[in-house]
Design an enzyme around this catalytic site. Structure first.
Site, PDB file in Angstrom:
ATOM      1  CG  ASP A 178      52.067  42.347  40.129  1.00 50.80           C
ATOM      2  OD1 ASP A 178      52.098  43.280  40.948  1.00 50.80           O
ATOM      3  OD2 ASP A 178      51.811  42.502  38.919  1.00 50.80           O
ATOM      4  CB  THR A 192      50.570  39.687  37.233  1.00 51.67           C
ATOM      5  OG1 THR A 192      51.808  40.412  37.227  1.00 51.67           O
ATOM      6  CG2 THR A 192      50.841  38.189  37.265  1.00 51.67           C
ATOM      7  NE  ARG A 228      51.280  48.687  34.904  1.00 55.19           N
ATOM      8  CZ  ARG A 228      51.236  48.238  36.145  1.00 55.19           C
ATOM      9  NH1 ARG A 228      50.655  48.953  37.087  1.00 55.19           N
ATOM     10  NH2 ARG A 228      51.743  47.063  36.459  1.00 55.19           N
ATOM     11  CB  SER A 283      48.635  44.400  45.012  1.00 60.05           C
ATOM     12  OG  SER A 283      48.415  45.504  44.166  1.00 60.05           O
ATOM     13  CG  ASN A 284      53.315  48.474  44.292  1.00 57.98           C
ATOM     14  OD1 ASN A 284      53.956  48.101  45.262  1.00 57.98           O
ATOM     15  ND2 ASN A 284      53.879  48.722  43.112  1.00 57.98           N
ATOM     16  CE  LYS A 306      54.250  43.491  44.714  1.00 57.97           C
ATOM     17  NZ  LYS A 306      53.545  42.737  43.656  1.00 57.97           N
ATOM     18  CB  SER A 328      55.382  39.642  39.014  1.00 54.31           C
ATOM     19  OG  SER A 328      55.177  40.969  38.562  1.00 54.31           O
ATOM     20  CG  ASN A 360      54.657  44.444  36.591  1.00 56.14           C
ATOM     21  OD1 ASN A 360      54.428  45.040  35.547  1.00 56.14           O
ATOM     22  ND2 ASN A 360      53.704  44.170  37.479  1.00 56.14           N
ATOM     23  CG  PHE A 369      59.238  46.659  38.714  1.00 54.03           C
ATOM     24  CD1 PHE A 369      58.849  46.674  40.042  1.00 54.03           C
ATOM     25  CD2 PHE A 369      58.267  46.829  37.742  1.00 54.03           C
ATOM     26  CE1 PHE A 369      57.508  46.862  40.395  1.00 54.03           C
ATOM     27  CE2 PHE A 369      56.933  47.029  38.087  1.00 54.03           C
ATOM     28  CZ  PHE A 369      56.556  47.044  39.410  1.00 54.03           C
ATOM     29  CG  ASP A 370      56.716  42.337  41.708  1.00 51.47           C
ATOM     30  OD1 ASP A 370      57.315  42.367  42.799  1.00 51.47           O
ATOM     31  OD2 ASP A 370      55.519  42.014  41.587  1.00 51.47           O
TER      32      ASP A 370
END
Length: 223
Positions: free
Chosen positions: A8, A12, A39, A116-117, A149, A173, A175, A177-178
């Site tokens: 990520d 990250t 964010r 990545s998003n 994601k 990551s 994150n 959620f990721d």
């Protein structure tokens, strides 16, 4: 086959709060809170758009989240100030452990990809600005699927794009959620706990490994 690491990027490798000093000149001592809200809203907008299948690029989520945060904090920016922030967001700094950590992983024989998003061009700009683009074999973006994601489809897309399998792929990551998204898709995943205060979601799903520093990752995931 070599293990493939899907990194990520935002939060990250790249510090999404790297604009606090710039924000301090605009909003004073509320800069850190403003950055966090920006964010959080950025991610919320991406999640909502993925669920609604009402896609816009991640950069649009970022800009709309900035506008919302300005309204919430009752701090309207001039068009020039807004552009300064959005331009600076394209060249945010990397965390201090990133360059050395990635170099160690590459030397150890891992295949490194950015995942990545963000749109691929935006991600390459970030990695170039941070001086780490040469450490990756490629960039895979969820933009290819017009989603974000943690949609299961984007993790499958990464495997196809990187020529990897579930058994060989790790997500890396900060994150939760990721990480949970990748684990739910059958991957292994390393959570980078960027702060001692960072919490992992209590869903009964745990990271395969947890590290606080990317320089420790190679040892943590070694077979």
């Amino acid at each position: 086959m070599k293990v493939t690491l899907a990194f990520d990027v935002y939060g990250t490798l790249i510090d999404t709060h790297g604009l606090v000093a710039v924000l301090r000149e605009m909003v004073g001592d509320r800069a850190a809170d403003f950055s966090r809200t920006w964010r959080e809203r950025q991610l919320e907008y991406a999640f909502r758009r993925a669920l609604m299948q009402n896609y816009v690029p991640f950069s649009v989520c970022t800009a709309q989240a900035l506008d919302h945060t300005c309204a919430l904090y009752k701090t309207p920016f001039s068009p020039e100030q807004r552009m300064v922030l959005l331009d600076a967001y394209r060249t945010l700094p990397a965390f201090a452990d990133v360059a050395d950590g990635l170099a160690r992983l590459r030397a150890a024989g891992f295949r490194l990809y950015a995942f990545s998003n963000g749109a691929a061009d935006a991600v390459r700009t970030l990695l170039d600005a941070a001086g780490i683009s040469g450490l990756f074999q490629g960039v895979v973006s969820t933009d290819d699927l017009r989603s974000f994601k943690p949609s299961p489809a984007v993790y499958s897309h990464f495997l196809r794009a990187a020529g990897a399998t579930h058994a060989e792929a790790w997500l890396v990551s900060s994150n939760p959620f990721d990480v949970i998204g990748a684990l739910s898709a059958g991957w292994r995943a390393a959570w980078v706990q960027r702060s001692p205060e960072a919490l992992f979601d209590p869903w009964g799903i745990s990271p395969t490994v947890t590290v606080a520093d990317l320089r420790d990752l190679a040892a943590a995931i070694a077979p």
